[in-house]
Design an enzyme around this catalytic site. Structure first.
Site, PDB file in Angstrom:
ATOM      1  N   SER A 290      -9.096   2.390   3.824  1.00  0.00           N
ATOM      2  CA  SER A 290      -8.220   3.069   2.888  1.00  0.00           C
ATOM      3  C   SER A 290      -7.345   2.127   2.053  1.00  0.00           C
ATOM      4  CB  SER A 290      -7.304   4.052   3.641  1.00  0.00           C
ATOM      5  OG  SER A 290      -6.497   3.392   4.582  1.00  0.00           O
TER       6      SER A 290
ATOM      7  N   LYS B 278       0.840  -1.202   0.000  1.00  0.00           N
ATOM      8  CA  LYS B 278       0.000   0.000   0.000  1.00  0.00           C
ATOM      9  C   LYS B 278       0.875   1.251   0.000  1.00  0.00           C
ATOM     10  CE  LYS B 278      -3.640   2.052   2.941  1.00  0.00           C
ATOM     11  NZ  LYS B 278      -4.410   1.796   4.176  1.00  0.00           N
TER      12      LYS B 278
ATOM     13  N   SER C 108      -9.279   0.092   7.940  1.00  0.00           N
ATOM     14  CA  SER C 108      -8.799   0.191   6.562  1.00  0.00           C
ATOM     15  C   SER C 108      -8.383  -1.119   5.918  1.00  0.00           C
ATOM     16  CB  SER C 108      -7.630   1.182   6.488  1.00  0.00           C
ATOM     17  OG  SER C 108      -8.085   2.494   6.673  1.00  0.00           O
TER      18      SER C 108
END
Length: 489
Positions: A173, A98, A197
């Protein structure tokens, strides 16, 4: 596809490969095929890069793809498998990181124009552990600006879309990671979870998503204002892959003084021991949250599955008080800390929602922060005492299925405290392990997740409950709805 060794009759794995790309195969199955010299890590990485290139214009899940670097790493893995000397049970499995997490030689953009292309000079601990285990890092995935919300769109990188329905968000996220995994691009992808997330995008895309206990996986740099609530992990399509990833990622790092001591536990051991005799609390309301009727029914149905598995399930009603009053200062105050680090001339390029929350947070005082931390300690204590009676807590992951991709987060139509992360944030505040598992589909064909929450540092028990549920009513990949959506591209 390069096939090693002599010809042979097709087994279960090979038949599945003939029907769908090898990128749909689980990590545990891939390495079984590597060991048998049926499949090469190079082939798998090539297939992943090809599929990613095809789907990227529609999903927008990648920030960067390092095809040359990935192929070189895959060749090194291939050589190890040929010698029978893999570095781990996941050697040669392709994955991504990520884009809130440093990878040496790659920039870390956080989805923001407030960052630049400067390459990181060192890896985050989870990147070091992945590489030491022989995993192949193919690229970095999208995130909302600074990971601030439970949707994935940013001023820098645009909007990421859900492979179940491209009009909807994959959550956030870690939305780039969830979109890749659910689209059959590779078996699992790195994410992190500071308020839901990992679990939220897992729920919105029908995946397995474990937020481990706080500190189980070391993190660095701890420069995020949310450093004391964030856990690292992966978004996967199976519980076994999740356990294997935790095996290689878990452990301390001297750069993270809060990381837990080394634990020799193999998280795949005991996975199939079941939940017979467990006491499980069901809370559809958790913190006085009102979930959609379809979500409530799917989670209640999941609870009935646990009863069929021999657990005693009890509806325990709301367990905690609404979070906003106590924890709003931590949220917007942390954003304000980030805003103060960004040159004023760049504020106009920020996500308007992030900027609005951060500017509101400028008024937060030290006393406000102190009261929030007192409430955080009380919440952790209350839930620890609750777990003296109950082995597991079941709750929804989100109040709704995946919202439209253009949803304005924390707007009047989608407020954070009632629609965004009200079910997931409590476990970040307490540090407990918590996971999302697929609970089924809404009438509109969008996935819903059930959340499994365990006592602090009992990640193995959460994994065991995840596996029991998966064995009872889990689904297999690829899912037909996803295949139909992506085939039409």
């Amino acid at each position: 596809m390069l096939v090693w060794g002599q010809s042979h009759s097709l087994g279960t794995h090979e038949k599945r490969m003939s029907d769908h790309p090898s990128t749909w195969i689980s990590a545990s199955e891939l390495t079984t095929l590597y060991a048998r010299k049926v499949l090469s890590p190079v082939d798998v990485v090539d297939a992943m890069v090809e599929r990613a290139g095809k789907l990227q214009p529609s999903l927008n899940a990648f920030v960067l793809i390092d095809g040359d670097g990935a192929r070189a790493a895959a060749k090194a893995s291939e050589a190890r498998w040929l010698k029978g000397q893999p570095l781990s049970a996941l050697d040669g499995v392709p994955t991504t990181i990520k884009d809130t997490t440093p990878v040496k030689g790659w920039p870390t953009r956080y989805g923001s124009h407030a960052t630049d292309e400067t390459a990181a000079v060192e890896n985050a601990p989870i990147v070091d552990r992945f590489q030491a285990a022989g995993l192949v890092l193919v690229g970095k995935t999208t995130t909302p600006e600074f990971g601030w919300k439970a949707l994935t769109d940013s001023p820098l990188q645009g909007t990421t879309r859900n492979p179940w329905n491209l009009k909807h968000s994959p959550g956030g996220s870690s939305g780039g990671a969830s979109a890749l995994t659910a689209a059959g691009i590779n078996p699992f992808n790195h994410g992190n979870d500071g308020g839901g997330s990992i679990r939220i995008p897992a729920a919105h895309t029908g995946l397995v998503g474990l937020k481990p206990s706080y500190g189980r996986i070391a993190q660095y740099p701890a420069d995020s204002p949310f450093a004391d609530v964030i856990s690292q992990g992966v978004l996967a399509r199976s519980v076994l892959d999740t356990a294997l990833a935790l095996n290689v990622a878990a452990g301390p790092d001297p750069r993270d003084w809060r990381s837990l001591p080394a634990d020799p536990r193999d998280h795949t051991v005991g996975l199939d021991d079941g939940v017979r005799g467990w006491r499980i609390g069901l809370s559809l309301d958790f913190g006085h949250v009102e979930a959609d009727p379809e979500v409530r029914e799917l989670v209640a149905e999941a609870a009935r599955h646990f009863e069929a598995l021999g657990a005693h399930v009890e509806d325990v009603g709301p367990l905690i008080e609404p979070l906003q009053k106590s924890f709003e200062p931590l949220w917007i105050g942390s954003f304000a800390t980030r805003l103060r680090q960004i040159p004023t001339q760049l504020h106009g390029k920020l996500d308007p929602g992030f900027r609005a929350a951060a500017e509101k947070g400028l008024a937060i005082t030290l006393a406000d922060y102190a009261r929030s931390y007192e409430a955080k300690s009380k919440l952790a204590r209350d839930l620890a005492l609750w777990h003296r009676k109950y082995d597991l807590l079941l709750a929804p992951v989100t109040p709704t299925a995946a919202p439209p991709a253009e949803t304005l987060y924390n707007s009047d139509a989608f407020p954070r405290w009632s629609k965004g992360a009200p079910y997931t944030l409590p476990c970040n505040l307490t540090g407990q392990p918590a996971a999302s598992m697929p609970a089924g589909l809404t009438k509109a064909g969008l996935p819903v997740g059930i959340q499994l929450i365990g006592p602090l540092r009992c990640d193995h028990l959460v994994l065991r409950a995840m596996r029991a549920y998966e064995s009872s009513c889990g689904w297999t990949w690829p899912q037909q709805r996803v295949v139909e959506t992506l085939t039409a591209l």
